[in-house]
Design an enzyme around this catalytic site. Structure first.
Site, PDB file in Angstrom:
ATOM      1  N   CYS A 115       0.822  -1.226   0.000  1.00 46.13           N
ATOM      2  CA  CYS A 115       0.000   0.000   0.000  1.00 46.13           C
ATOM      3  C   CYS A 115       0.852   1.271   0.000  1.00 46.13           C
ATOM      4  CB  CYS A 115      -0.935   0.011   1.196  1.00 46.13           C
ATOM      5  SG  CYS A 115      -1.955  -1.469   1.278  1.00 46.13           S
ATOM      6  N   HIS A 259      -3.779   6.958   2.157  1.00 49.15           N
ATOM      7  CA  HIS A 259      -4.168   5.630   1.678  1.00 49.15           C
ATOM      8  C   HIS A 259      -5.521   5.264   2.280  1.00 49.15           C
ATOM      9  CE1 HIS A 259      -4.345   1.472   0.860  1.00 49.15           C
ATOM     10  NE2 HIS A 259      -3.993   1.077   2.070  1.00 49.15           N
ATOM     11  N   ASN A 289     -10.133  -0.667  -0.586  1.00 47.64           N
ATOM     12  CA  ASN A 289      -8.684  -0.500  -0.460  1.00 47.64           C
ATOM     13  C   ASN A 289      -8.026  -0.947  -1.770  1.00 47.64           C
ATOM     14  OD1 ASN A 289      -5.962  -0.770   0.114  1.00 47.64           O
ATOM     15  ND2 ASN A 289      -6.275  -1.712   2.126  1.00 47.64           N
TER      16      ASN A 289
HETATM   17  N1  ACO Z   1     -18.432  -9.856   7.765  1.00 49.50           N
HETATM   18  C1  ACO Z   1     -18.952 -10.203   8.951  1.00 49.50           C
HETATM   19  N2  ACO Z   1     -18.192 -10.548   9.996  1.00 49.50           N
HETATM   20  C2  ACO Z   1     -16.858 -10.548   9.817  1.00 49.50           C
HETATM   21  C3  ACO Z   1     -16.261 -10.203   8.599  1.00 49.50           C
HETATM   22  C4  ACO Z   1     -17.115  -9.848   7.545  1.00 49.50           C
HETATM   23  N3  ACO Z   1     -16.636  -9.491   6.334  1.00 49.50           N
HETATM   24  N4  ACO Z   1     -14.919 -10.293   8.749  1.00 49.50           N
HETATM   25  C5  ACO Z   1     -14.688 -10.685  10.000  1.00 49.50           C
HETATM   26  N5  ACO Z   1     -15.858 -10.849  10.659  1.00 49.50           N
HETATM   27  C6  ACO Z   1     -16.080 -11.250  12.032  1.00 49.50           C
HETATM   28  C7  ACO Z   1     -14.909 -11.980  12.627  1.00 49.50           C
HETATM   29  O1  ACO Z   1     -14.949 -13.355  12.303  1.00 49.50           O
HETATM   30  C8  ACO Z   1     -15.129 -11.731  14.109  1.00 49.50           C
HETATM   31  O2  ACO Z   1     -16.111 -12.629  14.555  1.00 49.50           O
HETATM   32  P1  ACO Z   1     -16.030 -13.254  16.054  1.00 49.50           P
HETATM   33  O3  ACO Z   1     -16.108 -12.074  16.977  1.00 49.50           O
HETATM   34  O4  ACO Z   1     -17.210 -14.143  16.102  1.00 49.50           O
HETATM   35  O5  ACO Z   1     -14.705 -13.949  16.103  1.00 49.50           O
HETATM   36  C9  ACO Z   1     -15.735 -10.329  14.151  1.00 49.50           C
HETATM   37  O6  ACO Z   1     -16.234 -10.076  12.824  1.00 49.50           O
HETATM   38  C10 ACO Z   1     -14.749  -9.244  14.509  1.00 49.50           C
HETATM   39  O7  ACO Z   1     -13.566  -9.441  13.718  1.00 49.50           O
HETATM   40  P2  ACO Z   1     -12.337  -8.503  13.863  1.00 49.50           P
HETATM   41  O8  ACO Z   1     -11.250  -8.997  12.973  1.00 49.50           O
HETATM   42  O9  ACO Z   1     -12.037  -8.313  15.329  1.00 49.50           O
HETATM   43  O10 ACO Z   1     -12.955  -7.145  13.282  1.00 49.50           O
HETATM   44  P3  ACO Z   1     -12.303  -5.729  13.268  1.00 49.50           P
HETATM   45  O11 ACO Z   1     -13.153  -4.747  13.942  1.00 49.50           O
HETATM   46  O12 ACO Z   1     -10.852  -5.771  13.637  1.00 49.50           O
HETATM   47  O13 ACO Z   1     -12.379  -5.372  11.713  1.00 49.50           O
HETATM   48  C11 ACO Z   1     -10.956  -5.309   9.786  1.00 49.50           C
HETATM   49  C12 ACO Z   1     -11.708  -6.197  10.794  1.00 49.50           C
HETATM   50  C13 ACO Z   1     -11.955  -4.487   9.036  1.00 49.50           C
HETATM   51  C14 ACO Z   1     -10.195  -6.233   8.834  1.00 49.50           C
HETATM   52  C15 ACO Z   1      -9.968  -4.406  10.545  1.00 49.50           C
HETATM   53  O14 ACO Z   1      -9.208  -5.145  11.448  1.00 49.50           O
HETATM   54  C16 ACO Z   1      -9.053  -3.669   9.603  1.00 49.50           C
HETATM   55  O15 ACO Z   1      -9.463  -2.871   8.809  1.00 49.50           O
HETATM   56  N6  ACO Z   1      -7.757  -3.881   9.735  1.00 49.50           N
HETATM   57  C17 ACO Z   1      -6.795  -3.252   8.871  1.00 49.50           C
HETATM   58  C18 ACO Z   1      -6.486  -4.216   7.816  1.00 49.50           C
HETATM   59  C19 ACO Z   1      -6.269  -3.554   6.490  1.00 49.50           C
HETATM   60  O16 ACO Z   1      -6.786  -2.535   6.162  1.00 49.50           O
HETATM   61  N7  ACO Z   1      -5.449  -4.227   5.727  1.00 49.50           N
HETATM   62  C20 ACO Z   1      -5.202  -3.776   4.406  1.00 49.50           C
HETATM   63  C21 ACO Z   1      -3.801  -3.532   4.113  1.00 49.50           C
HETATM   64  S1  ACO Z   1      -2.990  -2.691   5.321  1.00 49.50           S
HETATM   65  C22 ACO Z   1      -3.551  -1.222   5.080  1.00 49.50           C
HETATM   66  O17 ACO Z   1      -3.943  -0.921   3.992  1.00 49.50           O
HETATM   67  C23 ACO Z   1      -3.528  -0.340   6.286  1.00 49.50           C
END
Ligand code: ACO
Length: 332
Positions: A115, A259, A289
């Site tokens: 990214c 980003h 993203n």
């Molecule tokens: N739909 C429904 N539920 C989901 C989904 C989905 N698409 N994805 C995960 N869940 C569930 C999980 O299984 C979990 O369930 P559980 O509580 O029963 O175990 C629950 O939702 C919470 O999951 P978390 O991973 O804790 O959710 P979080 O609030 O952290 O959000 C996310 C997840 C959106 C991926 C977040 O962590 C994030 O944005 N992280 C940054 C990652 C990113 O952007 N990476 C890209 C490259 S790096 C960058 O560009 C910065």
């Protein structure tokens, strides 16, 4: 006469036509529009058609940037492509872009910083122009992530989209006390988190075999929460570093072109920087993203719709796999 600095002379973007909405994804995996919107700010993303390859999108964005600047491809001195989704593992996607644009026999290479790839490219281009070794440099951020996603993994497939953005940088003497151009760039990486966001198979560590393919080792694997925490912290510090190095403080910033990974990440960065979210260029709702493409796509939208104007102070920041991150201060 002042030494040369680099200045953005043109911007361009390419987004594939096909839209994939959250509701469509909810029919493919166990997710919902409400979950994706609340956790990420994403409503839809673009998906490239089967016949499209990464360099097609990069060349289209690059062509638009050249046209805006009124500079023909024959005048390019260098092409830098930030991507982690190349046409082929070897050679660089940039050479296909060079061919498609009809540029001369110039250095054309890829930068693999996920990214942060566009910011890495911007910084490299800036150094070449400042040192007088290059005149016009095309910097492209492009990703065709839909081909490396596991479309049965709801934790990753809802986040990403395809697209390309480009800027043409050229020299300016910057005479006067408020010169335009790239004021500062700051780049960082930390391999301690290399496996938090990774395509584990397909390289020398894990050459692809039938078992690897069956286990989707050629697709994106991510530990989202780990990335989230470090993203807020590092984007804030990189942005602050770039602002200080560029002689800007929060009140001087007209636009933050960050980003687009997650609206919650950007909201937290905005509050830590004391720059209101209204001064962030946002399009994550429409494109998700797009990794290295997200900054130049957002910049091009804001330039073409008149939000970003000549003389505006811009701050750019990105963080992604590696982890690699960075910041830049630019006077447009
Ligand atoms: N739909 C429904 N539920 C989901 C989904 C989905 N698409 N994805 C995960 N869940 C569930 C999980 O299984 C979990 O369930 P559980 O509580 O029963 O175990 C629950 O939702 C919470 O999951 P978390 O991973 O804790 O959710 P979080 O609030 O952290 O959000 C996310 C997840 C959106 C991926 C977040 O962590 C994030 O944005 N992280 C940054 C990652 C990113 O952007 N990476 C890209 C490259 S790096 C960058 O560009 C910065």
């Amino acid at each position: 006469m002042n030494p040369p600095r680099s200045r953005i002379l043109g911007t361009g973007r390419f987004l594939p036509e096909q839209v994939r909405t959250n509701d469509q994804l909810a029919r493919m995996v166990d997710t919902s529009d409400a979950w994706i919107t609340e956790r990420t700010g994403i409503k839809e993303r673009r998906i490239a058609g089967d016949g499209t390859v990464t360099s097609d999108m990069a060349a289209a964005a690059g062509r638009a940037a050249l046209e805006m600047a009124g500079v023909p491809a024959s005048k390019l001195s260098m092409i830098i492509v930030g991507t982690v989704t190349p046409d082929v593992p070897m050679p660089a996607t940039a050479v296909f872009v060079q061919q498609k644009l009809g540029a001369g026999a110039i250095p054309s290479f890829d930068v693999s910083a996920a990214c942060a790839g566009f910011l890495y490219g911007l910084s490299i281009a800036d150094q070449f122009i400042r040192s007088g070794q290059a005149e016009y440099v095309l910097v492209v951020g492009v990703e065709l992530l839909s081909r490396v996603l596991d479309w049965s993994d709801r934790a990753t497939c809802v986040l990403f989209g395809d697209g390309a953005g480009a800027v043409l940088l050229g020299p300016t003497r910057g005479d006067g006390d408020r010169p335009s151009g790239v004021l500062s760039t700051r780049l960082y990486s930390d391999g301690a988190l290399a496996d938090a966001l990774v395509i584990p198979g397909g390289g020398t560590r894990e050459p692809l075999d039938a078992e690897g393919l069956a286990n989707k080792r050629n697709k994106v694997h991510m530990s989202g929460q780990e990335i989230f925490k470090v993203a807020v912290k590092n984007l804030t510090s990189a942005t602050t570093d770039a602002m200080v190095a560029g002689g800007l403080d929060g009140a001087d910033v007209d636009w933050v072109v960050a980003h687009q990974a997650n609206l919650r990440i950007l909201t937290q960065v905005a509050s830590r920087l004391s720059v209101p979210l209204e001064r962030f260029v946002l399009n994550i709702d429409r494109y998700g993203n797009t990794s290295s493409a997200s900054i130049p796509i957002a910049l091009d939208e804001a330039v073409r719709d008149g939000r970003v104007r000549e003389g505006h102070n811009l701050i750019m920041c990105a963080l992604g796999a590696g982890i690699s991150w960075g910041g830049a201060a630019v006077r447009f």
